[in-house]
Write a protein that holds these residues in place. Structure first.
Motif: not given
Length: 232
Positions: A147-156
């Protein structure tokens, strides 16, 4: 004098720019072949460590392995050498100059692009490899990290698209050349993977966490009812 270039917007200043020595086909083919080698090696390692891994889980492990390679190596190179990239003939620099046909900000030391790529390289790059290992070994911390990594990728990626859209709609500035294969092939398609796949993985992990909490709640209720029956 700096050689003329074909990046947009027309007339944008790119200090110390030198044209690529390799053709677009050579660069794209080399990138695709390298990704294929990385995925093949990752599949071999994953199935050796966990022979019973399912296809969906293996696919996720391969995705994060590919993310780790791209984030840490390709984007890490940009984060380190963004200032000298226009004049370099290093393979990774040439790849960035090819991609910059769809977004010239990568050759002008743009503050947002440099910041976003640095965070992606040094945070999501190493953590993607950790997560791939967690998926293969069925580590209980896999879903929170996913969740953390995917959220960071999506947000960026949303911010990446958003800043380009803002400059175009408000100021009329276009960073991509008008040819469709640059805008739709490089800018839209390549970055679109980090919109669609992270969104699906976030939903996957949220559902998994929800199931765990629901099961924990049911277990507590059963134990509570059992204790009531015993005491009564």
């Amino acid at each position: 004098m700096t050689p003329p270039h074909s990046y947009y917007p027309m007339g944008v200043e790119i200090p110390n720019y030198v044209p690529n020595q390799w053709s677009s086909l050579q660069l794209v083919s080399t990138f695709a072949f390298t990704c294929l080698i990385a995925l093949t090696a990752a599949k071999t390692i994953a199935t050796s460590v966990n022979p019973r891994i399912t296809i969906p889980e293996l696919s996720k492990a391969l995705w994060f392995t590919l993310c780790g390679c791209i984030h840490l190596i390709l984007e890490g190179y940009y984060a380190l050498f963004f200032a000298t990239l226009p004049g370099s003939q290093h393979l990774l620099a040439q790849l960035w100059k090819e991609y910059s046909m769809s977004d010239s900000r990568y050759l002008t030391s743009h503050a947002f692009v440099m910041s976003m790529e640095s965070i992606t390289a040094w945070c999501w790059g190493p953590l993607s490899f950790v997560l791939a290992y967690f998926i293969v070994t069925d580590n209980p911390f896999r879903h929170p990290l996913q969740i953390i990594i995917s959220t960071g990728q999506l947000y960026g990626d949303v911010l990446y698209y958003g800043t380009c859209a803002f400059d175009f709609l408000v100021y009329g500035v276009e960073y991509s050349r008008p040819e469709g294969y640059y805008f739709y092939g490089y800018f839209v398609l390549l970055n679109g993977f980090w919109i669609v796949i992270p969104a699906l993985l976030i939903a996957d992990s949220v559902r998994a966490c929800g199931r765990v909490f629901a099961e924990t709640k049911r277990t507590k209720m059963v134990r509570a009812n059992w204790n009531v029956k015993i005491t009564s």
